[in-house]
Design a protein around this motif. Structure first.
Motif: not given
Length: 157
Positions: A1-3, A6-10, A93-105
């Motif tokens: 997913m693009e940044r 990810l930010l929209f979903q968040l 300040d987080l990379p996309d993969a980290e945002i995605s991982e935390q969002l899923v959690a």
């Protein structure tokens, strides 16, 4: 997913939890007021049929509160909103993969939301991120969004 996505979903998830928390809090306070008001009304002098109607309403509201537990669900939605808001602040300040991982959690603990809040939350995020909205709200969604404290309005509408 693009940044951007990810930010929209968040942001969408945070807004949806905020609206759910607000709506459930208002339902809880409204039912508490109704229980107190109807409970006191039973003691008023009036026809027996009116007292039976009041008692029936009081019982129905009490059963609703016991079964649905809006106060508990409101607190859970508020906790989820806080988790999303915290990640939203750190997302810069987080990379996309980290945002995605935390969002899923975080999403694993999401509240059960009212379907009528989904389009208003989506529209609100589109407005916040200056995106072209691809949803329109019907009257029911507008009413529920207003009750939830976040009826989004387009800037030029």
């Amino acid at each position: 997913m693009e940044r951007d996505e990810l930010l929209f979903q968040l942001g969408y998830s945070a807004r949806l939890e905020r609206m759910t928390s607000t709506l459930l809090g208002r339902i809880d306070r409204g039912t508490s007021f109704a229980q107190l008001f109807l409970g006191a009304s039973i003691f008023a002098n009036g026809p027996n049929w009116l007292q039976y109607v009041i008692a029936t309403l009081l019982c129905a509201i009490t059963v609703f509160v016991i079964v649905y537990q809006p106060a508990v669900k409101q607190m859970l939605a508020a906790a989820q909103r806080d988790a999303y808001d915290c990640l939203l602040v750190k997302a810069r300040d987080l990379p996309d993969a980290e945002i995605s991982e935390q969002l899923v959690a975080i999403q694993k603990q999401d509240s059960a939301v009212l379907g009528a809040l989904c389009n208003p939350a989506h529209l609100g995020e589109c407005i916040r991120l200056d995106r072209e909205p691809n949803v329109t709200l019907d009257r029911h969604e507008r009413l529920v969004a207003w009750l939830a404290g976040d009826l989004p309005r387009l800037p030029n509408a």
